[in-house]
Scaffold this active site. Structure first.
Site, PDB file in Angstrom:
ATOM      1  N   LYS A  31       4.327   0.423  -0.195  1.00  0.00           N
ATOM      2  CA  LYS A  31       3.169  -0.244   0.425  1.00  0.00           C
ATOM      3  C   LYS A  31       1.886   0.558   0.204  1.00  0.00           C
ATOM      4  O   LYS A  31       0.849   0.007  -0.202  1.00  0.00           O
ATOM      5  CB  LYS A  31       3.417  -0.428   1.930  1.00  0.00           C
ATOM      6  CG  LYS A  31       4.615  -1.295   2.269  1.00  0.00           C
ATOM      7  CD  LYS A  31       4.753  -1.501   3.754  1.00  0.00           C
ATOM      8  CE  LYS A  31       5.064  -0.213   4.504  1.00  0.00           C
ATOM      9  NZ  LYS A  31       6.351   0.386   4.109  1.00  0.00           N
TER      10      LYS A  31
ATOM     11  N   ASP B 137       0.074   2.697   7.603  1.00  0.00           N
ATOM     12  CA  ASP B 137       1.191   3.122   8.443  1.00  0.00           C
ATOM     13  C   ASP B 137       1.252   2.347   9.761  1.00  0.00           C
ATOM     14  O   ASP B 137       2.176   1.586   9.994  1.00  0.00           O
ATOM     15  CB  ASP B 137       1.146   4.627   8.710  1.00  0.00           C
ATOM     16  CG  ASP B 137       2.424   5.124   9.345  1.00  0.00           C
ATOM     17  OD1 ASP B 137       3.490   4.548   9.044  1.00  0.00           O
ATOM     18  OD2 ASP B 137       2.368   6.062  10.151  1.00  0.00           O
TER      19      ASP B 137
ATOM     20  N   HIS C  41       4.397  -1.636  11.796  1.00  0.00           N
ATOM     21  CA  HIS C  41       4.440  -0.701  10.674  1.00  0.00           C
ATOM     22  C   HIS C  41       4.066  -1.442   9.401  1.00  0.00           C
ATOM     23  O   HIS C  41       4.648  -2.476   9.076  1.00  0.00           O
ATOM     24  CB  HIS C  41       5.835  -0.110  10.534  1.00  0.00           C
ATOM     25  CG  HIS C  41       5.995   0.803   9.351  1.00  0.00           C
ATOM     26  ND1 HIS C  41       5.322   2.011   9.254  1.00  0.00           N
ATOM     27  CD2 HIS C  41       6.713   0.662   8.210  1.00  0.00           C
ATOM     28  CE1 HIS C  41       5.640   2.587   8.115  1.00  0.00           C
ATOM     29  NE2 HIS C  41       6.479   1.796   7.458  1.00  0.00           N
TER      30      HIS C  41
END
Length: 311
Positions: A161, A179, A140
């Site tokens: 992020k 992702d 992730h």
């Protein structure tokens, strides 16, 4: 790890099928190809039987010069091991004997159509197989290419992020994956970062939704893959948790046995995190070139100390 079939090679490289058309679903399991040499004279101690076998001009010329009986023996010895397939890069002239053996043993015999040398084709096919058959994991995070440096951004969900990645894209850097980042181990020192196909070109921003960065910012905003050089952890701001040392030592994160330099960057409103990531990438690059800002600074300090007093 993806499955690579003989049929996928036929399609990717526009290969012509001369024999074994009913066996194109065979799966290739080895990431490199083999060019038989010693096997033609009976040495099979180290014959990689599970690798794709490449026959170039050198091998085909040798086979053409043999008598029919000798050729039957030499080829028969090799096809006996049932390699996945043979690919000929020297044209299809005079290959009747190969077609016969491959048809008899159910081994696909393929011929290249592109005007390229055997070495060029091997290099291209090796690179493809290494990448496709590499061990892989999914993590992730966000993968970016910043000034040519592959960076993996990680952190807890909601830390920022994707927002940081968006700022980097606006500054001219490239998104690789958001992702879900697929990491492939290409060698004992190389980890490749890429997307899983479904997330290609997409960036998800809270309060905004899903964006296609190519549609918004053009092709320069995205690339398919990058070699991972830095692993950056984005964390929430903690007062007094960071030190203003002259040089921060890298820690390392292990991905499938490959150690990637890692560092932490804390997020705080108003802090230029994207700028810090750019600085980290460029500083890492300079270190690879043998430059250290700290060493230069200390040498200046020492030189200043050594200067004679000018009273």
């Amino acid at each position: 790890m993806k499955k690579v079939t003989i049929e996928s090679l036929v399609q990717k490289y526009s290969l012509k099928v001369l024999a074994g058309e009913n066996h194109l679903q065979k799966i290739i399991t080895q990431p490199r190809v083999h060019r038989p040499g010693l096997e033609f004279v009976g040495h099979f101690d180290f014959f990689p039987t599970e690798q794709v076998q490449i026959l170039g001009k050198k091998e085909i010329t040798y086979l053409h010069k043999l008598s029919r009986e000798e050729r039957k023996i030499r080829i028969g010895n090799i096809v006996h091991y049932h390699p996945p397939c043979f690919i000929v890069t020297a044209g299809e002239e005079g290959l009747t004997y190969l077609i016969h053996h491959c048809t008899e043993q159910g081994i696909p015999l393929l011929v290249t159509k592109q005007p390229e040398t055997t070495s060029e084709f091997i290099t291209k096919l090796d690179a493809f197989l290494i990448k496709e058959l590499a061990p892989e994991i999914s993590v992730h995070g966000v993968c970016m290419n910043v000034s040519g440096i592959g960076i993996l951004l990680r952190g807890n969900s909601g830390v920022g992020k994707s927002e940081t990645a968006h700022t980097l894209i606006r500054r001219g850097h490239r998104l690789v994956s958001d992702d879900i980042v697929v990491l492939k181990k290409l060698s004992t020192q190389t980890i490749l970062g890429t997307h899983d196909g479904k997330t290609k070109e997409f960036l998800a921003l809270r309060s905004i939704g899903l964006l296609n960065v190519v549609r918004l910012y053009g092709r320069k905003a995205f690339q398919d893959e990058t070699r991972i050089s830095l692993d950056i952890h984005l964390t929430k701001w903690e007062k007094d948790a960071l030190y203003n040392d002259l040089e921060q030592e890298y820690h390392f994160t292990d991905y499938m046995g490959v150690k990637i330099p890692s560092m932490e960057i804390q997020l705080q409103p108003g802090r230029d995190v994207a700028g810090l990531i750019e600085a980290a990438a460029n500083n890492w690059y300079l270190k690879q070139q043998g430059y250290s800002a700290v060493e230069e600074f200390m040498s200046r300090v020492e030189a200043d100390i050594m200067k004679p007093d000018r009273d």
